[in-house]
Write a protein that holds these residues in place. Sequence first.
Motif: not given
Length: 490
Positions: A256-282
């Motif tokens: 469901k797209w509504s459930e996908a939107l729940v992930a987009v709105k969750d700050i923790k999901c974004w922090l998981y993203c940036f936790a990997f973003h800051t590791m993917s470069l090295p």
Amino acid sequence: MALETKEERPGASSTSDSDLEVTVGAVNEKKLLRTLDLRLLPAVSILYLLSFLDRSNVANARIEGMTDDLKMTGNQYLTGLTLYFLGYVLFEIPCNIVLKRTTPKFWLPTLTIAWGIVATLMGVTQNLAGFFVVRFVLGTTESGLFPGVVYYLSMWYKRDERQYRIALFFSCASLAGAFGGILAYGISKMKGVGGYNGWRWIFILEGLLTIVVAAVAYLFISNYPESVSWLTDNERKFIQARLKADSDSTNHEQFKWSEALVAVKDIKCWLYCFAFHTMSLPLYTLSLFLPTIIKDMGYTAAQSQLLTIPPYAVATIFTIFWAIMSEKYKRRAPFIAVTSTIAIIGYIILLANKNPHKKPGVSYVGTFFAAIGIYPSVALVLSWPAINVSGQTKRAIANAMQISIGNLGAVIGTQLYRPNTAPRYILGHSFALGYLVLNLVVVSALWWILTKENRQKEETLVSHPETKGFHDSEEDLKLGDRHPRWKFNA
């Protein structure tokens, strides 16, 4: 098997306890887990090893004359690396949606055959334009494997069992680096066979290997617990019951797209993203440039291929060890912080050595620290959403978001190790160092938020002790990780 009380575990329900009691006498849980590990992990781990091998062998091909034969400058080579990650980022989420709508048994081997064909074509590329096209398409075809497998494993294992398995799976990334050095050293000796230079045979043989393994993978990749033939009825019921008591893996949730939107709105999901973003470069600058970094210390191409093996081998062992320790103490953030700090020390050593030609041993030690720090941190970071995000669609999207946004760090990193900055590569090493420091900041913020939300959930349960279990109603299921009885692993 010791069962937890309803108050002690997230999502406990009387129904699942009953199911477990019915089957526990007939099923040996430890033996069943060993069976799952042997059936599931080798298959997906081999595919990931091939994936990392086919994306990073360009680094081995470069020092064997690829850039000279294709008449490309060092900066054009960097553009080719960037195009790979652009394709990877753009197709990450669509690939996970396809997985959710098809099956792992079909989708994972199909992806592997696709990138195997593309990887093989790299060996017959005749010009710069061809190099650019093949690298972009390779990125698109490889983009769905890692987040797909993370989601796949979450449908088999309990939350506290996933991180160790994901770390084992990811350890194949550093193992691919070690194998890549060995294979490149041997295959490069085929220079002149069929009129091809050695670097072409690196792509051709490793790409053909991927295609063959992928064809066989249709036979050894399994689907989900309810449909495989190698489980008994009691084992199937036991797996379903233990997963139902632990998370959402047994829910029959439609995309469901509504459930996908729940992930987009969750700050923790974004922090998981940036936790990997800051590791993917090295992570990717090390895997894509390590042969060149070592060669620019004054070694020959053949010596450089061999010298890449020890750092990767040690990193593989330490990644597995660190995953075991993290699982033992049920902590993620502090363990990530420790290994990221080890990587920081590695880049400080690399930057501090002003003359790598005169003191190659010092810089080489720096690469050990970098590898030993980066790979365990990445393994733990990538397993975090699989452990903490509930709601199948939300978790699938969160995993794909993490890889997509995370790999934007790799896009930046591919432009940093420019030939005119050799042999110290101050620009690239400085960015890697800075990103690792940012990783400490992001991980600390995520640690604080997860701890805070766990405390709030505990306060809610104290004030509302009548709160039902995680699977007691349709409304409770819809709450996912927002349910008061769902505890985050920090």
